[in-house]
Design a protein around this motif. Structure first.
Motif, PDB file in Angstrom:
ATOM      1  N   PHE A  63       0.880  -1.206   0.167  1.00  0.00           N
ATOM      2  CA  PHE A  63      -0.071  -0.079  -0.038  1.00  0.00           C
ATOM      3  C   PHE A  63       0.739   1.252  -0.082  1.00  0.00           C
ATOM      4  N   GLY A  64       2.145   1.149   0.479  1.00  0.00           N
ATOM      5  CA  GLY A  64       2.986   2.310   0.503  1.00  0.00           C
ATOM      6  C   GLY A  64       3.340   2.714  -0.907  1.00  0.00           C
ATOM      7  N   MET A  65       3.644   1.484  -1.622  1.00  0.00           N
ATOM      8  CA  MET A  65       3.837   1.708  -3.171  1.00  0.00           C
ATOM      9  C   MET A  65       2.833   2.154  -3.779  1.00  0.00           C
ATOM     10  N   LEU A  66       1.434   1.683  -3.461  1.00  0.00           N
ATOM     11  CA  LEU A  66       0.501   2.169  -4.168  1.00  0.00           C
ATOM     12  C   LEU A  66       0.171   3.658  -4.061  1.00  0.00           C
ATOM     13  N   LYS A  67       0.377   4.158  -2.771  1.00  0.00           N
ATOM     14  CA  LYS A  67       0.439   5.566  -2.501  1.00  0.00           C
ATOM     15  C   LYS A  67       1.545   6.199  -3.337  1.00  0.00           C
TER      16      LYS A  67
END
Length: 333
Positions: A63-67
């Motif tokens: 989710f860090g990569m998605l953001k």
């Protein structure tokens, strides 16, 4: 009336596929970037043997990569890889239905062949893999490239994604060191070993036996979950190898990533958004992975063994979905 029903069926299938792709493309893009990102633990040697610090992004969560993708590349970046995903999904779906007579959809990220015995399913998996390998290479590179790829200019996009060597000799994609071996191991494990275990423990229900043996299902589910230990590293390695381009210029190693991006002058997402950093970092182009074992060893040595299990829970969820999809007929009315 019959034509109307056929039209309605195609409309429903098309709408379902469109919704599925709109949801899965950003998630797949984040997964591919996370697994492709080069994140060494400390200092490393440059090609001249000097120590150099790592200056790339440090992203360790899905989710860090998605953001991060949304912040740097915007909505357009989230849907990088949309066109190849759509085109290859259509091709592989038609192939599975018309040629192989597949009777059910495969679980995303898994090769679940139609019922044809262990060797038949292995043949199906290998044939599907040969078709999907170029698709995976083009899709993964579309996701990780910093350049904006027009939806309706395929030749321009191919020029960015493939090296001159690969454009002249497309079969070079199959010769990317270690990639074919990683794909074959994945297919052999999922389409042969797991299929054989599943057929032994949970044969398809007959008219005389419609009850599910919960003990056998529990054993099979445990084996599926345990398979994450094997499958996740293969998926991480495949991702890193797929974006490693084949280059045959005399001054470069024949397997290294493209030097200077072939002097391309395309627009980058960072130019459009004003960001001063790329979404992910890649390994130095003059120090490529030389094969499956070499890739695994360098990942462990440089990034740590945990890098082989990035987003392991997605592989685990795919295993659970595959197991429950197999036993669904037991609960059908």
């Amino acid at each position: 009336m019959g034509d109307l029903n056929v039209f309605a069926l195609f409309a429903i299938v098309g709408f379902s596929m469109a919704v599925s792709i709109l949801i899965t493309v950003p998630l797949t893009g984040a997964l591919v970037r996370l697994r492709a990102n080069y994140n060494p633990r400390g200092l490393r040697l440059d090609p001249e043997g000097n120590f150099e610090p790592h200056t790339g992004p440090v992203v360790t969560s899905f989710f860090g990569m998605l953001k991060r993708v949304k912040r740097i590349e915007g909505w357009g970046g989230l849907y990088k890889g949309l066109m190849p995903t759509l085109l290859f999904s259509l091709v592989l779906s038609v192939f599975a239905v018309t040629v192989l007579d597949a009777d059910r959809a495969s679980t995303p990220g898994r090769i679940d062949p139609p019922i044809a015995g262990p060797f038949g399913t292995l043949a199906y998996g290998l044939l599907s893999m040969l078709l999907s390998l170029p698709a995976a290479v083009i899709t993964y590179r579309s996701i990780t490239t910093p350049y904006k790829l027009p939806y309706l200019r395929p030749m321009y996009s191919i020029r960015i994604l493939l090296t001159p060597t690969e454009r002249k000799k497309p079969w070079m994609l199959y010769m990317t060191p270690g990639l074919l071996a990683a794909q074959v191991l994945n297919v052999a494990y999922t389409a042969f070993f797991l299929t054989a275990i599943r057929a032994f423990l949970l044969p398809r229900p007959s008219a005389d036996e419609l009850s599910l043996n919960t003990v056998k299902f529990g054993i099979y589910l445990f084996i599926e979950l345990l398979s994450t230990v094997v499958l996740c590293p293969l998926e991480v390695i495949s991702t890193k190898l797929a974006i490693q381009r084949n280059h045959a210029a005399p001054e470069y190693n024949s397997v290294e990533q493209e030097a200077e991006d072939d002097t391309l002058d395309g627009e980058e997402y960072t130019e459009y958004s004003g960001a001063e950093e790329d979404v992910i970092g890649l390994r130095h182009e003059k120090d490529p992975y030389l094969g499956l074992v070499d890739c695994a060893k360098k990942i462990v040595d440089e990034e740590g063994w945990k890098a082989l299990y990035r987003a392991w829970w997605i592989t685990l969820l795919a295993a659970v979905a595959s197991a429950f999809a197999w036993v669904a007929p037991y609960f059908a009315p």
